[in-house]
Each structure stands twice: as structure tokens, then as C-alpha cells.
Scaffold this motif. Structure first.
Motif, PDB file in Angstrom:
ATOM      1  N   ASP A   1       7.636  -8.069  -8.424  1.00  0.00           N
ATOM      2  CA  ASP A   1       6.682  -8.331  -7.348  1.00  0.00           C
ATOM      3  C   ASP A   1       5.677  -9.375  -7.853  1.00  0.00           C
ATOM      4  OD1 ASP A   1       4.953  -8.266  -5.204  1.00  0.00           O
ATOM      5  OD2 ASP A   1       4.658  -6.085  -5.218  1.00  0.00           O
ATOM      6  N   THR A   2       6.150 -10.611  -8.003  1.00  0.00           N
ATOM      7  CA  THR A   2       5.359 -11.635  -8.692  1.00  0.00           C
ATOM      8  C   THR A   2       4.103 -12.035  -7.918  1.00  0.00           C
ATOM      9  OG1 THR A   2       6.740 -13.368  -7.727  1.00  0.00           O
ATOM     10  CG2 THR A   2       7.367 -12.552  -9.894  1.00  0.00           C
TER      11      THR A   2
ATOM     12  N   ARG B   1      -3.337   7.285 -14.937  1.00  0.00           N
ATOM     13  CA  ARG B   1      -4.778   7.252 -14.678  1.00  0.00           C
ATOM     14  C   ARG B   1      -5.119   6.159 -13.673  1.00  0.00           C
ATOM     15  NH1 ARG B   1      -7.910   6.029 -19.696  1.00  0.00           N
ATOM     16  NH2 ARG B   1      -9.650   6.139 -18.215  1.00  0.00           N
ATOM     17  N   LEU B   2      -4.504   5.003 -13.827  1.00  0.00           N
ATOM     18  CA  LEU B   2      -4.745   3.914 -12.876  1.00  0.00           C
ATOM     19  C   LEU B   2      -4.364   4.352 -11.460  1.00  0.00           C
ATOM     20  CD1 LEU B   2      -3.823   0.173 -13.305  1.00  0.00           C
ATOM     21  CD2 LEU B   2      -3.149   1.389 -11.256  1.00  0.00           C
ATOM     22  N   ALA B   3      -3.213   5.021 -11.337  1.00  0.00           N
ATOM     23  CA  ALA B   3      -2.743   5.443 -10.015  1.00  0.00           C
ATOM     24  C   ALA B   3      -3.688   6.440  -9.360  1.00  0.00           C
ATOM     25  CB  ALA B   3      -1.350   6.044 -10.129  1.00  0.00           C
TER      26      ALA B   3
ATOM     27  N   GLY C   1      -4.292  -8.716   2.503  1.00  0.00           N
ATOM     28  CA  GLY C   1      -3.581  -7.817   3.406  1.00  0.00           C
ATOM     29  C   GLY C   1      -3.607  -6.366   2.980  1.00  0.00           C
ATOM     30  N   LEU C   2      -4.064  -6.081   1.752  1.00  0.00           N
ATOM     31  CA  LEU C   2      -4.023  -4.712   1.240  1.00  0.00           C
ATOM     32  C   LEU C   2      -5.382  -4.162   0.842  1.00  0.00           C
ATOM     33  CD1 LEU C   2      -0.850  -4.938  -1.051  1.00  0.00           C
ATOM     34  CD2 LEU C   2      -1.094  -3.478   0.955  1.00  0.00           C
ATOM     35  N   VAL C   3      -6.385  -5.005   0.682  1.00  0.00           N
ATOM     36  CA  VAL C   3      -7.648  -4.541   0.120  1.00  0.00           C
ATOM     37  C   VAL C   3      -8.321  -3.494   0.998  1.00  0.00           C
ATOM     38  CG1 VAL C   3      -9.145  -6.301   1.181  1.00  0.00           C
ATOM     39  CG2 VAL C   3      -9.710  -5.345  -1.076  1.00  0.00           C
ATOM     40  N   ASP C   4      -8.066  -3.508   2.296  1.00  0.00           N
ATOM     41  CA  ASP C   4      -8.654  -2.499   3.180  1.00  0.00           C
ATOM     42  C   ASP C   4      -7.798  -1.245   3.293  1.00  0.00           C
ATOM     43  OD1 ASP C   4     -11.005  -3.900   3.764  1.00  0.00           O
ATOM     44  OD2 ASP C   4      -9.984  -5.110   5.277  1.00  0.00           O
ATOM     45  N   ASP C   5      -6.692  -1.213   2.543  1.00  0.00           N
ATOM     46  CA  ASP C   5      -5.888  -0.001   2.393  1.00  0.00           C
ATOM     47  C   ASP C   5      -5.694   0.208   0.897  1.00  0.00           C
ATOM     48  OD1 ASP C   5      -4.222   2.149   2.546  1.00  0.00           O
ATOM     49  OD2 ASP C   5      -2.610   1.139   3.658  1.00  0.00           O
TER      50      ASP C   5
ATOM     51  N   ARG D   1       1.183   0.147  -4.967  1.00  0.00           N
ATOM     52  CA  ARG D   1       2.020  -1.044  -5.183  1.00  0.00           C
ATOM     53  C   ARG D   1       1.722  -1.677  -6.532  1.00  0.00           C
ATOM     54  NH1 ARG D   1       2.716  -6.089  -0.911  1.00  0.00           N
ATOM     55  NH2 ARG D   1       3.732  -7.543  -2.365  1.00  0.00           N
ATOM     56  N   VAL D   2       0.455  -1.705  -6.931  1.00  0.00           N
ATOM     57  CA  VAL D   2       0.091  -2.254  -8.239  1.00  0.00           C
ATOM     58  C   VAL D   2       0.735  -1.435  -9.356  1.00  0.00           C
ATOM     59  CG1 VAL D   2      -1.826  -2.519  -9.871  1.00  0.00           C
ATOM     60  CG2 VAL D   2      -2.052  -3.368  -7.542  1.00  0.00           C
ATOM     61  N   ALA D   3       0.653  -0.111  -9.268  1.00  0.00           N
ATOM     62  CA  ALA D   3       1.233   0.741 -10.301  1.00  0.00           C
ATOM     63  C   ALA D   3       2.733   0.526 -10.411  1.00  0.00           C
ATOM     64  CB  ALA D   3       0.927   2.210 -10.000  1.00  0.00           C
ATOM     65  N   GLU D   4       3.399   0.405  -9.276  1.00  0.00           N
ATOM     66  CA  GLU D   4       4.847   0.174  -9.281  1.00  0.00           C
ATOM     67  C   GLU D   4       5.181  -1.180  -9.905  1.00  0.00           C
ATOM     68  OE1 GLU D   4       8.646   0.098  -6.154  1.00  0.00           O
ATOM     69  OE2 GLU D   4       6.600   0.346  -5.411  1.00  0.00           O
TER      70      GLU D   4
END
Length: 335
Positions: free
Chosen positions: A55-56, A90-92, A120-124, A131-134
Motif C-alpha cells: 500500500d505504497t 500498541r499502535l493499533a 480521505g481517511l483522517v476523519d475516520d 489500514r496503517v497497521a496492515e
């Protein structure tokens, strides 16, 4: 300027740690600022095809254009040598409001607009965190963990061992003066001066207040840094000593065994090991760098150590080898 004020017992509670999660996140800086991290170029080239399957867009958005990183991506380690999976868990679990605030703070300090994937994601923020953790887990598993991390871990272990010696030999003032030119110590106050205007505008005066200051070496720091928000317990990340050797090992391995009198005296495999061990390394790391089995490396290291050509030091779960003074003299005079 950030000021960290120490009480009577705070210096004794200052400790060192490294963070595989921090190194994974900050390694993305090397992709956007390749010229600043020349020692990482061979590694990046080696995993490029695998990186392109990830997910670059999201991964590259985690580093703001000037290099700022949302604080939630680099949490303070809870142990000197944490596990990547534990740090990722911990991040998740980061509260959504913290994720959103940290992302906006990083880009606000940078002065750049949010890239589309973050906008598109900051408000969710819950979805963003998942998605970041994945994405980070895939990046770690496919690109960093197999070969890069064993080498990086050895450099970080060697840095911490060196800093421990400096503290015992030169005290707090000598330790902090040697960490980075941005740090200075005096009258119980550790000062961090960051030249970036946005960081200067933030500034803070922080009481360590029994919470323990953690000092974190990193391969991707251009100078000492701390959290943007200063909400959590105090931490300072600083450039790891010997980070330039990340590239030297690959170059040495690709050149093959040294020839000449040194190889003739002790044999090519042991000569190659002795040349590489100008900086500390573990058996596993040396095996990766040379493309041989750990058992083969271990036998040669044992023989070199028995001859007085290597010193051994245990740090955590690793044993690090480095040329002794006699080994240095042999390489200088015979290679």
C-alpha cells in the motif's frame, strides 16, 4: 528549543531502547530523501519489487514532505528491546482522537496539505489506524525483517553498548554531548535545539518528573528529535553511531574475500570476517551479510577470538563481536 528538567533521581531513571516500529516508519524517509541516506540505497534497491506490491500511497504519506511523522507512529518503547508485533499492536490500539490530532499536527508543522489518501481517511481515524497497521506489517514482513533488520539491530545494539561505556567513563555531561550536536546539558537541564522553524515555534519545557527519559538511537535521524506534541512520557531519538556501516557490509560482501598477506596468513573466510568486524556485529548478521550459515561463521569467530583477534560482548539476546586492538593491528599491517 525543548528543555527536559531533571530532578534528583531522574538521571538514574534515564534508559536506552531501540524500536523496530520506529525504524520501520522512519525508513520511509530514505525513500523520499535518498541523497540523505546513501547507506540505505542498496537495501532499498534490493526490496524494491516487493515494496511495489504494498500500500505504497499510504506508506509514503506517513512522512510529511519535510520529514515530520505523526507521533502515534513512533510510540515510546515499553522495554529496551521491544518486539515489532507488540509495538504494532500498541499502535493499533491508539485512541482515534489521538491518531487524527497527530496526523494533522505533523502536516500542520510541515505546512503541507494532506495527501489525498490521508485527506480521505483522517476523519475516520479508526479506519486509518487499521489500514496503517496492515500496511506497516506487510512492509516489515516483506521488506525489512528477513535481512535488513538483523543488520540494523546490530548497529543499534552496538550504539547502546557504546553509550553505556560513555556514561560510566564521562558521566551525564559527556554522554549527552556525544549523542548529538543539538543536545546540551547543564545544571540538571537537557536542551534540544532543532533548527526547523516549525519545531522552534512549538518548543516546550518538560519536567521528567520520575517518568524516566528514554534515549532511542535511530538509523534515520539527521539530528536529535523528540515528540512534536510532548503529550506522553519524555523521549529523545538521536542518530545512531555507526549508521553509515549499513552500506559498508553489503559492499564488503559483494567484493568477496580479501586477498593478499592477510588471507594467506589466516585464510580467506577469516580474513573477510576480520575486515568486516571494524564495527560490532552478531553471528546471525554476519551470516546474512556473507551468505553462509551461522554455524560456519560461529566456528571462524571462535577461532579468531581464541587467537585474541576479536572481543566479545553480550547485549540482551545477542553476542556482538568486534576486532580487538591486536586484530586492528593485524588488518592494518597485513591486508
Amino acid at each position: 528549543m525543548f528543555e527536559f528538567r531533571f530532578g534528583v533521581d531522574d538521571l538514574a531513571a534515564t534508559w536506552f531502547a531501540y524500536s523496530p516500529l520506529q525504524e520501520a516508519v522512519l525508513s520511509l524517509r530514505a525513500r523520499s530523501s535518498v541523497a540523505r541516506y546513501p547507506e540505505q540505497r542498496p537495501w532499498i534497491a534490493g526490496w524494491q519489487s516487493r515494496y511495489e506490491t504494498l500500500d505504497t500511497a499510504l506508506l509514503e504519506s506517513l512522512i510529511a514532505p519535510v520529514g515530520f511523522v505523526p507521533d502515534f507512529l513512533t510510540p515510546r518503547p515499553h522495554a529496551p528491546r521491544p518486539d515489532f508485533a507488540a509495538e504494532l499492536a500498541r499502535l493499533a490500539d491508539t485512541p482515534p482522537e489521538v491518531v487524527r490530532a497527530d496526523v494533522l499536527a505533523a502536516y500542520r508543522g510541515d505546512g503541507s496539505p494532506l495527501p489525498p489518501v490521508l485527506a480521505g481517511l483522517v476523519d475516520d481515524p479508526a479506519a486509518l489506524t487499521a489500514r496503517v497497521a496492515e500496511a506497516l506489517e506487510a512492509y516489515w514482513t516483506r521488506c525489512l525483517a528477513p535481512v535488513w533488520w538483523p543488520r540494523a539491530r546490530s548497529v543499534l545494539e552496538a550504539d547502546i553498548a557504546y553509550r553505556g561505556r560513555m556514561l560510566s567513563e564521562r558521566g551525564a555531561e559527556g554522554l549527552f554531548a556525544g549523542l548529538d550536536h543539538r543536545l546540551s546539558w547543564g545544571a540538571g537541564v537537557l536542551r534540544l535545539t532543532d533548527p526547523h522553524p516549525a519545531v522552534q515555534a512549538v518548543g516546550a519545557s518538560v519536567d521528567v518528573a520520575g517518568r524516566g527519559l528514554v534515549l532511542i538511537p535511530t538509523l534515520f535521524g539527521l539530528g536529535a528529535q523528540t515528540d512534536i506534541t510532548q503529550v506522553g512520557p519524555p523521549l529523545i531519538a538521536y542518530p545512531a553511531r555507526g549508521k553509515a556501516t549499513m552500506g559498508e557490509g553489503l559492499a564488503a560482501a559483494h567484493r568477496g574475500a580479501p586477498d593478499g598477506p592477510l588471507a594467506g596468513l589466516i585464510g580467506a573466510p577469516r580474513a573477510r570476517l576480520l575486515v568486516l568486524l571494524a564495527t560490532p556485529a552478531s553471528t546471525t548478521e554476519l551470516a546474512h551479510r556473507l551468505g553462509v550459515t551461522p554455524g560456519a561463521v560461529s566456528r571462524h569467530l571462535g577461532a579468531l577470538a581464541a587467537a585474541g583477534l576479536l572481543d566479545r560482548t553480550r547485549h540482551g539476546r545477542s553476542v556482538l563481536y568486534r576486532r580487538s586492538r591486536l586484530g586492528d593491528e593485524l588488518v592494518a599491517g597485513r591486508s
